[in-house]
Design a protein around this motif. Structure first.
Motif, mmCIF file in Angstrom:
data_model
loop_
_atom_site.group_PDB
_atom_site.id
_atom_site.type_symbol
_atom_site.label_atom_id
_atom_site.label_comp_id
_atom_site.label_asym_id
_atom_site.label_seq_id
_atom_site.Cartn_x
_atom_site.Cartn_y
_atom_site.Cartn_z
ATOM 1 N N ALA A 387 0.843 -1.197 0.000
ATOM 2 C CA ALA A 387 0.000 0.000 0.000
ATOM 3 C C ALA A 387 0.879 1.248 0.000
ATOM 4 O O ALA A 387 1.765 1.404 0.847
ATOM 5 N N GLY A 388 0.624 2.143 -0.933
ATOM 6 C CA GLY A 388 1.451 3.334 -1.076
ATOM 7 C C GLY A 388 1.504 4.187 0.174
ATOM 8 O O GLY A 388 2.564 4.685 0.558
ATOM 9 N N ARG A 389 0.368 4.400 0.806
ATOM 10 C CA ARG A 389 0.327 5.241 2.010
ATOM 11 C C ARG A 389 1.167 4.637 3.132
ATOM 12 O O ARG A 389 1.882 5.348 3.842
ATOM 13 N N ALA A 390 1.086 3.324 3.284
ATOM 14 C CA ALA A 390 1.866 2.646 4.314
ATOM 15 C C ALA A 390 3.363 2.778 4.028
ATOM 16 O O ALA A 390 4.173 2.967 4.943
ATOM 17 N N ARG A 391 3.729 2.688 2.756
ATOM 18 C CA ARG A 391 5.131 2.861 2.365
ATOM 19 C C ARG A 391 5.613 4.270 2.703
ATOM 20 O O ARG A 391 6.715 4.465 3.210
ATOM 21 N N CYS A 392 4.783 5.261 2.421
ATOM 22 C CA CYS A 392 5.150 6.650 2.704
ATOM 23 C C CYS A 392 5.404 6.868 4.193
ATOM 24 O O CYS A 392 6.308 7.617 4.573
ATOM 25 N N MET A 393 4.621 6.231 5.017
ATOM 26 C CA MET A 393 4.754 6.387 6.460
ATOM 27 C C MET A 393 5.798 5.458 7.066
ATOM 28 O O MET A 393 6.152 5.598 8.231
ATOM 29 N N GLY A 394 6.274 4.499 6.276
ATOM 30 C CA GLY A 394 7.224 3.545 6.824
ATOM 31 C C GLY A 394 6.576 2.548 7.753
ATOM 32 O O GLY A 394 7.215 1.993 8.647
ATOM 33 N N PRO A 449 -3.557 7.907 -2.008
ATOM 34 C CA PRO A 449 -3.166 6.669 -1.331
ATOM 35 C C PRO A 449 -3.703 6.648 0.105
ATOM 36 O O PRO A 449 -3.556 7.615 0.846
ATOM 37 N N THR A 450 -4.325 5.546 0.485
ATOM 38 C CA THR A 450 -4.846 5.384 1.842
ATOM 39 C C THR A 450 -4.575 3.963 2.321
ATOM 40 O O THR A 450 -4.320 3.062 1.523
ATOM 41 N N PHE A 451 -4.669 3.781 3.626
ATOM 42 C CA PHE A 451 -4.532 2.440 4.187
ATOM 43 C C PHE A 451 -5.702 1.558 3.759
ATOM 44 O O PHE A 451 -5.563 0.354 3.583
ATOM 45 N N SER A 452 -6.875 2.188 3.593
ATOM 46 C CA SER A 452 -8.076 1.411 3.288
ATOM 47 C C SER A 452 -8.016 0.749 1.914
ATOM 48 O O SER A 452 -8.782 -0.181 1.642
ATOM 49 N N GLU A 453 -7.115 1.186 1.077
ATOM 50 C CA GLU A 453 -6.948 0.513 -0.214
ATOM 51 C C GLU A 453 -6.550 -0.952 -0.025
ATOM 52 O O GLU A 453 -6.863 -1.801 -0.865
ATOM 53 N N ALA A 454 -5.872 -1.234 1.075
ATOM 54 C CA ALA A 454 -5.474 -2.618 1.349
ATOM 55 C C ALA A 454 -6.699 -3.505 1.534
ATOM 56 O O ALA A 454 -6.697 -4.684 1.156
ATOM 57 N N LEU A 455 -7.768 -2.934 2.096
ATOM 58 C CA LEU A 455 -9.017 -3.684 2.245
ATOM 59 C C LEU A 455 -9.626 -3.966 0.875
ATOM 60 O O LEU A 455 -10.080 -5.085 0.599
ATOM 61 N N GLN A 456 -9.637 -2.975 0.011
ATOM 62 C CA GLN A 456 -10.173 -3.160 -1.336
ATOM 63 C C GLN A 456 -9.377 -4.227 -2.090
ATOM 64 O O GLN A 456 -9.949 -5.088 -2.768
ATOM 65 N N GLU A 457 -8.055 -4.184 -1.960
ATOM 66 C CA GLU A 457 -7.211 -5.177 -2.631
ATOM 67 C C GLU A 457 -7.462 -6.583 -2.080
ATOM 68 O O GLU A 457 -7.498 -7.565 -2.850
ATOM 69 N N ALA A 458 -7.652 -6.696 -0.776
ATOM 70 C CA ALA A 458 -7.942 -8.007 -0.179
ATOM 71 C C ALA A 458 -9.265 -8.540 -0.712
ATOM 72 O O ALA A 458 -9.407 -9.741 -1.002
ATOM 73 N N ALA A 459 -10.247 -7.639 -0.871
ATOM 74 C CA ALA A 459 -11.552 -8.040 -1.413
ATOM 75 C C ALA A 459 -11.417 -8.503 -2.863
ATOM 76 O O ALA A 459 -12.072 -9.457 -3.291
ATOM 77 N N MET A 460 -10.571 -7.837 -3.621
ATOM 78 C CA MET A 460 -10.334 -8.263 -5.000
ATOM 79 C C MET A 460 -9.713 -9.653 -5.040
ATOM 80 O O MET A 460 -10.045 -10.477 -5.907
ATOM 81 N N HIS A 461 -8.848 -9.923 -4.085
ATOM 82 C CA HIS A 461 -8.206 -11.226 -4.013
ATOM 83 C C HIS A 461 -9.221 -12.321 -3.695
ATOM 84 O O HIS A 461 -9.149 -13.435 -4.229
ATOM 85 N N VAL A 462 -10.187 -12.004 -2.844
ATOM 86 C CA VAL A 462 -11.251 -12.966 -2.532
ATOM 87 C C VAL A 462 -11.990 -13.370 -3.795
ATOM 88 O O VAL A 462 -12.324 -14.532 -4.006
#
Length: 470
Positions: A387-394, A449-462
């Protein structure tokens, strides 16, 4: 003769269950009184629980970042020092401000607040010992018990308030313990362990089960274990504390793992093995209010009525997770039921949060529970490292895990370990409340970029699994 005052509703306890119930009752036109034994409102949560612990968690995280990580962001601070007295004073000020807000909330809704010890003397009657010569007698159409819970004591580990302590004292140590032992690897122990670990303690968590935070999804729990170990916390699993004795200014604890024993020495020993309903002195026995013999919890029906007409109970006093937001929801529901409305709580969608760092948050079924119930399911996950936002924050530790029904795609559970998980879980709770599918989440546009994008990506994986589900 004792003074008698008539109310539509008397609430005993002013924690998140009690004060929320009081406001809702006032909104529905009930003449309401709240009886609180302490000098300040807010109960355990505001005074010695949720709020002060989170204030210390945030403060200790800032200290850790300044000391260990600011340099990698190009921030030069020089030598970072700890002023524990100021940190604790800030925590106390946060608590003071919020409890004062509750007082103003009561005042603004014309709710009578009475400080004293309450005892049920008859259905519809409460005696209050206010410390004066004459007791105050209150009568009410309904009584709501919302007195919360207290730490469990363990045989051989009696609290002394200084060396062998409960979570209350662990919020106010006057110095950072060099060696802190924590009995119990649940949420409270891990959170307070995180606080003092960041501030310099050598923390050892002693857990009798084979894993910490046993209620978490297994994959999430294992990840949390690894991360906390990397942060410096030590764990002794499948281990129990046989006894602990104070010797000088230290605690000697005898630990048993299988048939082996060892002795460890700590500067402080925090006993955090759970909580029990706080019902002492309420007068339940005299009125024959039914309780569970094993847990001590009050037995209630779907409308939070006890076995005695006109007496209700909520929160930590009744079955279910001992969480502040659960108590608040029950307080609202109980009062609405009294008013003839359809008050209810959906226990399948109560979120749980562990405020370590990274945070852990979950709602719904774990993968282990889904398997146990033999429900066909699909799992999608996505790491915060992507996730881009998580990368930015380390802040790239952890992941989002979404579980859906293998045939209908309805979301069964979401489990997050990572930055801002406590806030991200709200979207997941709403999804479960509305019976959403993983496809609903995957097709919902999330900000970038947001942390919540990780939720969307997980849903896509499902969805990759669901396409092939039989």
């Amino acid at each position: 003769m004792a003074q008698e005052t008539r109310f539509d509703l008397v609430i005993i306890g002013s924690g998140p269950g009690g004060y929320v119930a009081a406001v809702r009752a006032a909104q529905l036109g009930m003449k309401t009184a709240v009886v609180e034994k302490s000098s300040r409102l807010g109960g355990v949560c505001l005074n010695v629980g949720c709020i002060p612990s989170k204030a210390l968690l945030d403060a200790s995280e800032y200290y850790h970042l300044a000391k260990e990580r600011f340099a990698e962001y190009g921030i030069k601070t020089g030598k970072v020092g700890l002023d524990l007295a100021t940190m604790l004073a800030r925590k106390d000020k946060v608590v003071e401000d919020l409890t004062e807000n509750v007082r103003k909330l009561m005042e603004g809704n014309h709710i009578e607040v009475i400080h004293g010890l309450a005892t049920l003397t008859a259905p519809g009657t409460v005696d209050v010992d206010t410390g004066k010569k004459k007791k105050l007698t209150l009568s009410a159409g309904n009584i709501l018990l919302a007195t919360g819970s207290e730490p469990l004591e363990v045989k051989g580990l009696t609290f002394d308030g200084e060396y062998i302590v409960s979570s209350t004292e662990a919020l106010s140590f006057d110095s950072v313990p060099g060696r802190l032992g924590i009995v119990g690897g649940g949420y409270i122990g891990l959170e307070l362990g995180s606080v003092w670990n960041r501030l310099g303690s050598m923390v050892t968590v002693i857990e009798m089960l084979p894993k910490i935070a046993a209620n978490l999804d297994g994959q999430v729990g294992r990840t949390l274990d690894r991360i906390l170990k990397r942060q410096g916390m030590q764990f002794k699993l499948d281990t129990r504390v046989v006894e602990a004795t104070v010797s000088g200014k230290a605690v000697k604890a005898v630990l048993a793992t299988g048939d082996k024993t060892e002795t460890m020495t700590f500067d402080r020993l925090l006993v955090s093995v759970g909580r029990r309903p706080l019902t002492r002195g309420l007068g339940l026995e005299a009125l024959a209010v039914e309780t569970d013999e094993r847990t001590g919890q009050i037995v209630v029906d779907q409308e939070y009525r006890t076995s005695v007409k006109g007496i209700y109970a909520i929160g930590d006093l009744v079955p279910g997770p001992m969480l502040a937001h659960k108590a608040s929801a029950e307080g609202t529901a109980a009062v609405e039921c009294m008013a003839g409305r359809a008050g209810e709580v959906n226990y399948d969608t109560i979120p749980a949060v562990v405020y370590t760092w990274p945070e852990v948050a979950s709602v719904g079924l774990t993968e282990e529970q889904v398997r146990e119930r033999e429900i066909p399911y699909c799992v999608g996950s996505f790491p915060f490292s992507g996730a881009g936002r998580a990368r930015c924050m380390g802040e790239t530790d952890g992941f989002v895990k979404l579980i859906s029904h293998g045939k209908t795609d309805r979301i069964l559970g979401v489990h997050i370990i990572g930055p801002r998980a406590a806030d991200m879980i709200a979207e997941c709770v709403l999804a479960l409340e509305f019976g959403a599918s993983s496809e609903d989440i995957s097709r919902t546009i999330h900000g970038h970029p947001t942390f919540s994008e990780a939720l969307q990506e997980a849903a896509m994986h499902v969805r990759q699994c669901s396409i092939y589900a039989s």
